[in-house]
Scaffold this active site. Structure first.
Site, mmCIF file in Angstrom:
data_model
loop_
_atom_site.group_PDB
_atom_site.id
_atom_site.type_symbol
_atom_site.label_atom_id
_atom_site.label_comp_id
_atom_site.label_asym_id
_atom_site.label_seq_id
_atom_site.Cartn_x
_atom_site.Cartn_y
_atom_site.Cartn_z
ATOM 1 N N SER A 1 0.712 -1.153 -0.123
ATOM 2 C CA SER A 1 -0.070 0.062 -0.018
ATOM 3 C C SER A 1 0.939 1.271 0.026
ATOM 4 O O SER A 1 0.473 2.307 -0.748
ATOM 5 C CB SER A 1 -0.827 0.038 1.251
ATOM 6 O OG SER A 1 -1.847 -0.865 0.879
ATOM 7 N N THR B 1 -1.575 4.341 3.328
ATOM 8 C CA THR B 1 -2.304 5.221 2.170
ATOM 9 C C THR B 1 -2.496 6.772 2.478
ATOM 10 O O THR B 1 -1.834 7.589 1.725
ATOM 11 C CB THR B 1 -3.653 4.565 1.749
ATOM 12 O OG1 THR B 1 -3.290 3.149 1.278
ATOM 13 C CG2 THR B 1 -4.261 5.232 0.647
#
Length: 370
Positions: free
Chosen positions: A80, A133
């Site tokens: 991520s 993220t």
């Protein structure tokens, strides 16, 4: 005679079509962008909304759809951190990197670029705000594990609105600093109890919500409508006084359900994310100047939707094609291509097959922000 008449008719329609094509109005550049990232979500995860949601999925409201290759600079299968850095900066990097290049130097992210143009910015997640993220949109760290360092970057950033978990990285730190006080000194109104409504932050210059010690509760643990309400609140706050804005919204825990190979966990998180997508689309449809882009950073779990195996009254096993079953092939990530859905001015740019870092480049291209 009939041949001449037919030819003239065909020429007329050809000329008419060209004229209409030339006169067709082109979309103006969007003034706002809402990027929604469903962590760990490939096409199969998206498909669960069409089988398990009681109402029509908001994913079905898009006309412009593409695919991205999510491989990182270091691995065929991204994590991520590298995936989000590609989205936020337009550059592929190594797995684990937050806003830094393969040579470990900082890469300018979209928040840093557009804040100098008086464009408001906001970040929302169901994870900690320091998680991979959201972190990639404001921080620079050699490793995604450096959560306390990443929290420091939030204080130094130009983010105007955020809502997520991660309180302990701001007020229970090893260095004893209370970053909540430092955020308030930078004109933030901080709430650690509830999301509240627009009236509670209407007159604030900046607003931040840290509503869990680390990640937010699961949907199966009664998180409720935090994500769609935060999306709606973020839009209202960032667009006040007719300001231009960029907002990133992450459905973080779809990924966690995939890692755990728990179908109910994954599906409830995906349906919650779809509700947030609906809020973004509702605003974009009314506003007419907002680009909505929905994608995922990678797929998690190797999910498939298959028929359930059952045994009939004669003791014979059969496949029930009316009963959808969730099965997993891994508890990690996979390298399948990931769908991209786009709506609003500039959305046609997101058709086709391209690299994940092109998301950033396409946003910048259609907005003219860089």
């Amino acid at each position: 005679m009939n041949l001449i008449k037919t030819t003239l008719i065909l020429v007329f329609f050809a000329l008419f079509s060209c004229t209409e094509k030339e006169k067709a109005p082109k979309n103006e550049a969007p003034k706002n962008v809402i990027l929604l990232i469903a962590d760990g979500t490939g096409l199969t995860q998206v498909s669960t909304a069409f089988y398990f949601k009681e109402t029509a999925p908001n994913y079905g409201r898009f006309k412009n759809i593409g695919l991205i290759n999510t491989s990182s600079a270091s691995h065929n299968i991204t994590d991520s951190a590298a995936g989000a850095t590609a989205f936020s900066s337009g550059e592929k990097t190594y797995n684990g990197a937050i806003g830094v290049s393969v040579d470990s130097t900082a890469i300018e992210n979209i928040v840093e670029v557009i804040s100098t143009k008086n464009i408001n910015t906001g970040l929302i997640a169901t994870s900690s705000i320091t998680h991979a993220t959201p972190a990639a949109f404001y921080a620079h760290a050699l490793s995604r594990s450096l959560a306390e360092d990443i929290a420091l970057d939030m204080v130094a950033s130009e983010v105007d609105f955020f809502a997520a978990g991660g309180l302990k990285y701001f007020n229970k730190r090893k260095d004893q600093r209370n970053l909540l006080n430092e955020l308030e000194a930078k004109s933030f109104v901080i709430d650690t109890l509830s999301l509240g409504d627009f009236k509670s932050i209407e007159n604030a210059e900046k607003a931040g919500f840290l509503l869990a010690e680390d990640g937010m509760p699961k949907m199966t643990e009664n998180r409720g409508d935090f994500l769609e309400n935060a999306t709606e609140l973020g839009i209202e706050f960032l667009s006040k006084n007719n300001a231009n804005f960029f907002m990133m919204v992450e459905g973080s825990q779809i990924d966690w359900g995939g890692h755990a190979n728990e179908g109910e966990y994954l599906v409830t998180e995906l349906l919650d994310f779809d509700d947030a997508v609906g809020k973004a689309l509702d605003f974009a449809e009314k506003d007419g100047n907002t680009l909505v882009v929905v994608t995922g950073d990678h797929e998690t779990g190797g999910l498939s939707l298959s028929s359930k195996q059952k045994v009939n009254q004669h003791g014979k096993e059969y496949s029930d094609y009316n009963d959808v079953n969730l099965t997993f092939s891994t508890n990690g990530h996979s390298t399948t291509l990931i769908p991209v859905f786009a709506f609003g001015p500039g959305s046609e740019e997101f058709q086709g097959v391209y690299q994940n870092n092109d998301i950033y480049k396409k946003i910048m291209k259609v907005t003219g922000w860089k």
